[in-house]
Enzyme design. Structure first.
Site, PDB file in Angstrom:
ATOM      1  N   ASP A 110       0.828  -1.319  -0.190  1.00  0.00           N
ATOM      2  CA  ASP A 110      -0.034  -0.084  -0.063  1.00  0.00           C
ATOM      3  C   ASP A 110       0.825   1.119   0.190  1.00  0.00           C
ATOM      4  O   ASP A 110       0.420   2.257  -0.452  1.00  0.00           O
ATOM      5  CB  ASP A 110      -0.787   0.049   1.242  1.00  0.00           C
ATOM      6  CG  ASP A 110      -2.002  -0.993   1.257  1.00  0.00           C
ATOM      7  OD1 ASP A 110      -1.850  -1.915   0.400  1.00  0.00           O
ATOM      8  OD2 ASP A 110      -2.685  -1.194   2.360  1.00  0.00           O
ATOM      9  N   ASP A 196      -2.180   5.908  -2.958  1.00  0.00           N
ATOM     10  CA  ASP A 196      -1.714   4.844  -2.506  1.00  0.00           C
ATOM     11  C   ASP A 196      -0.984   4.071  -3.228  1.00  0.00           C
ATOM     12  O   ASP A 196      -1.581   3.907  -4.205  1.00  0.00           O
ATOM     13  CB  ASP A 196      -2.686   3.893  -1.478  1.00  0.00           C
ATOM     14  CG  ASP A 196      -3.387   4.384  -0.363  1.00  0.00           C
ATOM     15  OD1 ASP A 196      -3.065   5.266   0.082  1.00  0.00           O
ATOM     16  OD2 ASP A 196      -4.103   3.600   0.444  1.00  0.00           O
ATOM     17  N   HIS A 247      -7.273   0.472  -4.002  1.00  0.00           N
ATOM     18  CA  HIS A 247      -6.614  -0.807  -4.190  1.00  0.00           C
ATOM     19  C   HIS A 247      -6.681  -1.607  -5.353  1.00  0.00           C
ATOM     20  O   HIS A 247      -7.634  -2.217  -5.310  1.00  0.00           O
ATOM     21  CB  HIS A 247      -5.757  -1.476  -3.260  1.00  0.00           C
ATOM     22  CG  HIS A 247      -5.418  -0.565  -1.935  1.00  0.00           C
ATOM     23  ND1 HIS A 247      -5.303  -1.180  -0.650  1.00  0.00           N
ATOM     24  CD2 HIS A 247      -5.185   0.630  -2.037  1.00  0.00           C
ATOM     25  CE1 HIS A 247      -4.906   0.094   0.084  1.00  0.00           C
ATOM     26  NE2 HIS A 247      -4.915   1.096  -0.772  1.00  0.00           N
ATOM     27  N   ASP A 249      -5.359  -4.336  -6.719  1.00  0.00           N
ATOM     28  CA  ASP A 249      -5.004  -5.729  -6.831  1.00  0.00           C
ATOM     29  C   ASP A 249      -5.872  -6.757  -6.149  1.00  0.00           C
ATOM     30  O   ASP A 249      -5.695  -7.907  -5.831  1.00  0.00           O
ATOM     31  CB  ASP A 249      -3.650  -5.931  -6.133  1.00  0.00           C
ATOM     32  CG  ASP A 249      -3.544  -5.465  -4.711  1.00  0.00           C
ATOM     33  OD1 ASP A 249      -4.506  -4.890  -4.170  1.00  0.00           O
ATOM     34  OD2 ASP A 249      -2.429  -5.618  -3.973  1.00  0.00           O
ATOM     35  N   CYS A 355      -0.820  -7.796  -1.275  1.00  0.00           N
ATOM     36  CA  CYS A 355      -0.950  -6.674  -0.459  1.00  0.00           C
ATOM     37  C   CYS A 355       0.093  -6.750   0.526  1.00  0.00           C
ATOM     38  O   CYS A 355       0.674  -5.767   1.016  1.00  0.00           O
ATOM     39  CB  CYS A 355      -2.262  -6.329   0.285  1.00  0.00           C
ATOM     40  SG  CYS A 355      -3.711  -6.269  -0.814  1.00  0.00           S
TER      41      CYS A 355
HETATM   42  N1  ABU Z   1      -6.433  -3.759   0.224  1.00  0.00           N
HETATM   43  C1  ABU Z   1      -7.296  -4.365  -1.043  1.00  0.00           C
HETATM   44  C2  ABU Z   1      -8.790  -4.327  -0.690  1.00  0.00           C
HETATM   45  C3  ABU Z   1      -9.417  -4.467  -1.927  1.00  0.00           C
HETATM   46  C4  ABU Z   1     -10.839  -4.837  -1.681  1.00  0.00           C
HETATM   47  O1  ABU Z   1     -11.318  -4.952  -0.602  1.00  0.00           O
HETATM   48  O2  ABU Z   1     -11.298  -5.247  -2.468  1.00  0.00           O
END
Ligand code: ABU
Length: 379
Positions: A110, A196, A247, A249, A355
């Site tokens: 992050d 981030d 995020h 990913d 992550c």
């Molecule tokens: N830190 C990634 C969280 C992404 C999501 O909750 O889909």
């Protein structure tokens, strides 16, 4: 490491991994309620979210799983580094805000990103994460001192003052949320540079950046101005059906040249798929996760799509959470050697395998995987 390779060298998400930082749950705290974050207890929405340090049991369980990932990576010849200890229970007071405690160093992805031979420390978007670069600074100095070709950039720190946020975002009724979401207006305004690092995904010369709750358009403009003179092409991407995007990913996960794992509930904005299709990339939907959103751990603020937060060891080897059998089968069918580790206790710290890691060095150089691209860089 070959003699001539730079100590910091990683151009994409899949080249053979040589050195990686794996997060640690030591001294982790609950994320505080603040304008950029409204944590909620998953099975009891009205219940106050805990504050202060996480329990020893929760920390030990997450650390056991993180250590398991470390062992797997080491068995594959990867050098693994860990964050330095940090007291996350200390409150923060700056001229612009106060926050009762900090968060954790479970998710280096992050905060830190390697773009070729350069380490970039993100601005971050939440107050409790303002100083989250600190557990990695010792390592950054070590890399930077070891090799004069290593570049190191810290992005401008935003004020994180009240005015940087739209606190009413959290209370928008569904209709308004839908409307605003399609305008890509979330809890962070456009007044300051905010991003981030986990909103970025690296594909050689091309870098994707998701506009989200944690990355605004000013942040993306800063990244373009910084990276495009260095030969990168920075593409903004949007996933308009994600109500709380944060995020990239768990949404759009490159696995090897020409292949992206996509989230069937979060399609790309119409038109943004063109650069991939015109360059013969295949977009393959991930299967439904084994856990539903309701079954995710009580204090986890992330979605069930942590299932697709996989980590590539190389273009043919990928690490998956051990319970995600449907995804493991899909990846095996696509020709990957799939490694598995238990990781569900890490979920409550906001991430899974991708992550919880930051790749410092992968074999390889900058390639152009999009030779047929109609793109005019800023400079
Ligand atoms: N830190 C990634 C969280 C992404 C999501 O909750 O889909």
């Amino acid at each position: 490491m070959q003699n001539d390779s730079v100590v910091v060298n990683s151009w994409n998400e899949w080249d053979p991994l040589e050195e990686m930082v794996v997060g640690s749950a030591d001294n982790a705290c609950f994320e505080p309620t603040e304008p950029g974050s409204r944590p909620a207890v998953r099975d009891s929405p009205g219940m106050p979210f805990p504050t202060g340090p996480k329990s020893k049991e929760a920390i030990d369980l997450a650390n056991e799983e993180l250590d398991g990932l470390v062992r797997l990576l080491q068995s594959q010849g990867v050098t693994v580094r860990r964050p330095a200890p940090h007291d996350f229970s200390r409150p923060l007071t700056t001229p612009d805000f106060e926050v009762e405690n900090q968060y954790c160093s479970v998710c280096p992805r992050d905060v830190m990103i390697t773009l070729g031979n350069e380490i970039v420390e993100a601005t971050m978007s939440r107050r409790a994460r303002y100083f989250e670069y600190q557990p990695y600074r010792k390592l950054v100095y070590e890399y930077w001192n070891a090799d004069p070709r290593v570049r190191w950039t810290t992005a401008p720190k935003p004020s994180m003052a009240d005015g940087m946020y739209r606190e009413e975002f959290w209370d928008w009724p569904l209709e308004q949320r839908h409307e605003r979401m399609h305008a890509f207006e979330f809890c962070v305004t456009q007044d300051e540079v905010v991003f981030d690092a986990a909103d970025m995904s690296r594909l050689g010369r091309d870098v994707l950046v998701q506009e989200s709750m944690t990355t605004n358009r000013a942040g993306i403009r800063w990244l373009k101005q910084h990276l495009e003179p260095r030969g990168f092409r920075v593409h903004t991407v949007h996933f308009p059906l994600d109500f709380f995007p944060s995020h990239i990913d768990c949404t759009f996960v490159p696995l090897r040249p020409g292949l992206i794992l996509t989230n069937p509930e979060r399609p790309l904005r119409e038109g943004e798929e063109k650069m991939f299709l015109a360059n013969d990339w295949e977009l393959v939907d991930a299967p439904q996760p084994v856990l539903t959103n309701d079954e995710m751990p009580q204090y986890c603020q992330s979605s069930k799509w942590l299932s697709m937060n996989v980590l590539s060891i190389s273009p043919t080897k990928v690490v998956c959470e051990e319970n995600e059998k449907p995804l493991q089968d899909l990846l095996s069918g696509l020709g990957f050697e799939v490694f598995t580790v238990p990781f569900r206790h890490v979920f409550e710290y906001g991430g899974s395998l991708h992550c919880a890691t930051w790749d410092v060095r992968r074999t390889g150089t900058r390639e152009d995987y999009f030779p047929r691209l109609d793109y005019t860089p800023l400079v």
